[in-house]
Each structure stands twice: as C-alpha cells, then as structure tokens.
Design an enzyme around this catalytic site. Structure first.
Site, PDB file in Angstrom:
ATOM      1  N   SER A  15      23.854  45.591  76.183  1.00 45.09           N
ATOM      2  CA  SER A  15      24.111  44.809  77.763  1.00 45.09           C
ATOM      3  C   SER A  15      23.144  43.838  77.751  1.00 45.09           C
ATOM      4  O   SER A  15      21.777  43.834  77.527  1.00 45.09           O
ATOM      5  CB  SER A  15      24.164  45.671  78.946  1.00 45.09           C
ATOM      6  N   LYS A  66      34.266  52.301  85.535  1.00 42.90           N
ATOM      7  CA  LYS A  66      34.633  51.387  86.689  1.00 42.90           C
ATOM      8  C   LYS A  66      35.385  52.054  87.537  1.00 42.90           C
ATOM      9  O   LYS A  66      35.518  51.958  88.738  1.00 42.90           O
ATOM     10  CB  LYS A  66      35.260  50.077  86.267  1.00 42.90           C
ATOM     11  N   ASP A 102      34.291  41.119  88.846  1.00 39.32           N
ATOM     12  CA  ASP A 102      34.855  40.621  87.645  1.00 39.32           C
ATOM     13  C   ASP A 102      35.983  39.381  87.576  1.00 39.32           C
ATOM     14  O   ASP A 102      35.882  38.579  86.957  1.00 39.32           O
ATOM     15  CB  ASP A 102      35.694  41.632  86.862  1.00 39.32           C
ATOM     16  N   GLY A 130      39.903  49.105  83.546  1.00 39.43           N
ATOM     17  CA  GLY A 130      39.204  48.543  84.679  1.00 39.43           C
ATOM     18  C   GLY A 130      38.927  47.083  84.719  1.00 39.43           C
ATOM     19  O   GLY A 130      39.234  46.307  85.802  1.00 39.43           O
ATOM     20  N   ALA A 131      38.867  46.305  83.576  1.00 36.80           N
ATOM     21  CA  ALA A 131      38.523  44.939  83.445  1.00 36.80           C
ATOM     22  C   ALA A 131      39.841  44.086  83.799  1.00 36.80           C
ATOM     23  O   ALA A 131      39.751  43.324  84.830  1.00 36.80           O
ATOM     24  CB  ALA A 131      38.127  44.629  81.925  1.00 36.80           C
ATOM     25  N   ASN A 151      50.002  46.209  77.586  1.00 35.73           N
ATOM     26  CA  ASN A 151      49.075  47.313  77.147  1.00 35.73           C
ATOM     27  C   ASN A 151      49.691  48.393  76.053  1.00 35.73           C
ATOM     28  O   ASN A 151      50.834  48.352  75.798  1.00 35.73           O
ATOM     29  CB  ASN A 151      48.833  48.272  78.595  1.00 35.73           C
TER      30      ASN A 151
HETATM   31  P1  NDP Z   1      38.652  50.480  79.995  1.00 35.77           P
HETATM   32  O1  NDP Z   1      38.026  51.460  78.778  1.00 35.77           O
HETATM   33  O2  NDP Z   1      38.677  50.660  81.194  1.00 35.77           O
HETATM   34  O3  NDP Z   1      40.092  49.838  79.127  1.00 35.77           O
HETATM   35  C1  NDP Z   1      40.376  49.901  77.774  1.00 35.77           C
HETATM   36  C2  NDP Z   1      41.635  49.169  77.624  1.00 35.77           C
HETATM   37  O4  NDP Z   1      41.738  48.543  76.219  1.00 35.77           O
HETATM   38  C3  NDP Z   1      42.785  49.870  77.776  1.00 35.77           C
HETATM   39  O5  NDP Z   1      43.970  49.197  78.449  1.00 35.77           O
HETATM   40  C4  NDP Z   1      43.219  50.430  76.320  1.00 35.77           C
HETATM   41  O6  NDP Z   1      44.527  50.839  76.195  1.00 35.77           O
HETATM   42  C5  NDP Z   1      42.947  48.950  75.708  1.00 35.77           C
HETATM   43  N1  NDP Z   1      42.639  49.407  74.297  1.00 35.77           N
HETATM   44  C6  NDP Z   1      41.525  50.193  73.638  1.00 35.77           C
HETATM   45  N2  NDP Z   1      41.482  50.006  72.349  1.00 35.77           N
HETATM   46  C7  NDP Z   1      42.586  49.378  72.103  1.00 35.77           C
HETATM   47  C8  NDP Z   1      43.080  48.909  70.799  1.00 35.77           C
HETATM   48  N3  NDP Z   1      42.651  49.118  69.651  1.00 35.77           N
HETATM   49  N4  NDP Z   1      44.204  47.982  70.671  1.00 35.77           N
HETATM   50  C9  NDP Z   1      44.927  47.823  71.697  1.00 35.77           C
HETATM   51  N5  NDP Z   1      44.239  48.151  73.416  1.00 35.77           N
HETATM   52  C10 NDP Z   1      43.040  48.724  73.292  1.00 35.77           C
HETATM   53  O7  NDP Z   1      37.764  49.211  79.563  1.00 35.77           O
HETATM   54  P2  NDP Z   1      37.490  47.886  80.482  1.00 35.77           P
HETATM   55  O8  NDP Z   1      38.966  47.539  81.002  1.00 35.77           O
HETATM   56  O9  NDP Z   1      36.552  48.056  81.522  1.00 35.77           O
HETATM   57  O10 NDP Z   1      36.961  46.792  79.649  1.00 35.77           O
HETATM   58  C11 NDP Z   1      37.617  46.295  78.497  1.00 35.77           C
HETATM   59  C12 NDP Z   1      36.688  45.131  77.815  1.00 35.77           C
HETATM   60  O11 NDP Z   1      36.331  44.037  78.525  1.00 35.77           O
HETATM   61  C13 NDP Z   1      35.456  45.649  76.985  1.00 35.77           C
HETATM   62  O12 NDP Z   1      35.492  45.034  75.796  1.00 35.77           O
HETATM   63  C14 NDP Z   1      34.577  44.931  78.127  1.00 35.77           C
HETATM   64  O13 NDP Z   1      33.324  44.896  77.192  1.00 35.77           O
HETATM   65  C15 NDP Z   1      35.087  43.763  78.490  1.00 35.77           C
HETATM   66  N6  NDP Z   1      34.600  43.265  79.840  1.00 35.77           N
HETATM   67  C16 NDP Z   1      33.872  42.198  79.769  1.00 35.77           C
HETATM   68  C17 NDP Z   1      33.410  41.681  81.070  1.00 35.77           C
HETATM   69  C18 NDP Z   1      32.488  40.411  80.796  1.00 35.77           C
HETATM   70  O14 NDP Z   1      32.137  39.893  82.040  1.00 35.77           O
HETATM   71  N7  NDP Z   1      32.680  39.599  79.680  1.00 35.77           N
HETATM   72  C19 NDP Z   1      33.728  42.361  82.167  1.00 35.77           C
HETATM   73  C20 NDP Z   1      34.476  43.522  82.103  1.00 35.77           C
HETATM   74  C21 NDP Z   1      34.790  43.898  80.887  1.00 35.77           C
HETATM   75  P3  NDP Z   1      45.111  52.089  76.579  1.00 35.77           P
HETATM   76  O15 NDP Z   1      45.375  52.141  78.103  1.00 35.77           O
HETATM   77  O16 NDP Z   1      46.494  52.253  75.876  1.00 35.77           O
HETATM   78  O17 NDP Z   1      44.241  53.128  76.145  1.00 35.77           O
END
Ligand code: NDP
Length: 268
Positions: A15, A66, A102, A130-131, A151
């Site tokens: 982070s 989140k 966000d 969450g994002a 998704n």
């Molecule tokens: P979550 O764990 O809540 O959600 C993860 C999501 O990614 C789900 O929709 C999941 O799908 C999907 N996913 C995971 N692995 C894969 C894959 N290999 N192929 C396709 N889909 C996949 O995470 P967040 O939503 O909190 O965060 C997501 C990303 O956003 C992170 O990388 C985080 O670092 C980044 N982020 C960046 C921010 C910034 O300020 N730049 C702010 C917030 C987040 P499924 O539902 O099918 O499991």
C-alpha cells in the site's frame, strides 16, 4: 496531539496510502500519523476494535474487507449506501461512519487528470466486488450512453446491476456476453493482482478508447492487452491519490492538492 489513521487490508505491504497521507499532512499542516495494518482474514472487526481502543480516529479499508467494513459501520454516507461497500471509516463518539470515496476518486482521475469526457460514452466495467460497486453510481452520474458490468461470476454482476435498476442504460452479464466496442474499459477485478487477464474479446476497444486498470504500481496484462489493441492505457495511481484526497477531506475538512502527490509517486 497527533491523530492516528490507518489502512487495513490483506495483503497490505504494497500500500502507498501511508506515503500519500503523509504528503497530504505535510502539504496542509495537519498533525496526523497514518499506518498500514494487516487485518487477519477471519477477524477484520477485531482489528478495527483494537485500533479504536488505541485512539484511532479513522481508517481506510482495502481488499478484501470493503463489504465487511460496510457491515461494521453504524451509519453510512449516501454514496456508501449506494455502493454497499465502504473504503473510509470515521470513528465518532456515538458510532462509526462508513463512506466510499472510490467512485469520486475514479471519476476525478478520469475527468480532471486524464481529460476523459464520460457523457455519451460506452463503458465496460469488469468486476463485481467492492471496487466495482463503489464506482457504478458516480459513473452513471456522468451520463454515459451505457454501462455494462461483466464479471467472472456472471450472477454477481447481474445482481449488482439490479441494485441500480432505475438506470436503464446499465446492464450486466458474463464475459461471453460482452459484445461491441467500448470507449472506456475499466478493470475493477483483482485479476491484475494475480497477473491474470480477464477473457476479453480482441475487438472490445472502440477507436480512441481508454483502458483503465484500477491496479497501480506495475504494468498489468490488461494494460499490455490494451496497448496491443490500440487503446490508451491508464493505471489506478491517480484514482488511489484522488480517493485518498477525498477521505482526507472527510476526516480533516481540508482538500489537498493531488497533482504534486501523483507526480511524487510516479517518480518514486
Ligand atoms: P474484491 O475482492 O471485492 O473483488 C474482486 C473481483 O475481481 C470480483 O469481481 C472477482 O470475480 C474478480 N476477479 C478476481 N480474480 C479474477 C480473475 N482472475 N479474472 C477475472 N475476474 C477476477 O476486490 P475489490 O473490488 O475491492 O478490488 C479489485 C481491484 O481494484 C484490486 O486490484 C484493487 O487493488 C483495485 N482497487 C484500486 C483502487 C485504486 O484506488 N486504484 C481502489 C479500489 C480497488 P468473482 O466475483 O467471479 O470472484
């Protein structure tokens, strides 16, 4: 008396939030200490309770907590309520305020920093965690032509779109349902963290499209794919700094200048 803040996640060592908030505090003369704390995967609430007991004033929350942070908050801002996810907590005498910065951070980075106009555009949003939840309403408020949420677990995207059912320009599905070209493709999945590329069709980008990966700090398979297919790539560093600035404003009532902080991190 120095006020304590922290970001909670798992993992958390990567982070940049402590650097960003230290820069904001120097710039604005605010007396705060901001740390990165690893919360156990099975005990997020206890980690927050301990921080509050030690005098913590507020916290940011990142992957994968989140939605747990939303459940922990005793009241919510309107944007957190819409998102069903919380990335900013403010500890108050009578409870915990949950907010979500966000979406404001993403939109400000796209519109103000990158000069991307979203009105009338076709947007593909990958992810339903969450994002993704946090950015849907702020994106819709920019009046795009359409937003398609895609998704890996298609049902989760469809359920998410139903939360915003009043918006007829919003739809959802799985990767097999992605068709046509988009002006902006946003990667809000955790795929980049694992070095994976979601299964996008090669013709997903319209002419002059932008590809925005919320991941920051390294080149990702998604941004490499975007370059290969003629889209303009942007990473999530600007969003990170902008969502932090919005949280800083929630906690301290002061809005920092983000440009020098983005510049500092790009040079680091
Ligand atoms: P979550 O764990 O809540 O959600 C993860 C999501 O990614 C789900 O929709 C999941 O799908 C999907 N996913 C995971 N692995 C894969 C894959 N290999 N192929 C396709 N889909 C996949 O995470 P967040 O939503 O909190 O965060 C997501 C990303 O956003 C992170 O990388 C985080 O670092 C980044 N982020 C960046 C921010 C910034 O300020 N730049 C702010 C917030 C987040 P499924 O539902 O099918 O499991």
């Amino acid at each position: 008396m120095t006020d304590a803040y922290a970001v909670f996640g798992n993992p958390i060592a990567h982070s940049k939030s402590p650097l960003i908030h230290a820069a904001f505090a120097r710039q604005t003369g605010q007396d705060i200490l901001y740390s990165a704390l690893l919360a156990p995967l099975d005990n997020f609430n206890q980690a927050i309770s301990t921080f509050i007991a030690e005098g913590g004033r507020g916290a940011n929350v990142t992957v994968p907590f989140k939605e747990q942070a939303f459940a922990l908050a005793t009241r919510h801002s309107a944007r957190a309520q819409a998102a069903g996810a919380v990335n900013t907590l403010q500890f108050e005498a009578d409870g915990v305020l949950g907010d979500n910065t966000d979406g404001a951070g993403l939109v400000r980075d796209l519109v103000a920093n990158l000069g991307v106009s979203l009105a009338g555009k076709r947007i593909l949003l990958m992810g339903a965690g969450g994002a993704a939840r946090g950015v849907i309403l702020p994106l819709l408020e920019q009046l795009p032509m359409s937003v398609f949420i895609v998704n890996r677990t298609a049902d989760k995207a469809i359920r998410l779109a139903q939360v915003f059912a009043d918006h007829k320009n919003l739809s959802a599905g799985g990767y097999a349902d992605v068709s046509g070209a988009f002006d902006l493709v946003i990667n809000a999945t955790a795929a980049s963290l694992a070095g994976d590329l979601p299964p996008l069709p090669a013709d997903v980008f319209a002419a002059d499209a932008w590809a925005y990966d919320m991941m920051y700090g390294k080149d990702t398979p998604f941004l490499a794919f975007a370059r290969l297919h003629g889209a303009r790539p942007a990473d999530g560093l600007g969003m990170l700094v902008e969502q932090a600035a919005e949280a800083f404003w929630v906690w301290r009532g002061v809005r920092p200048d983000t440009a020098p902080v983005i510049q500092m991190l790009r040079c680091a």
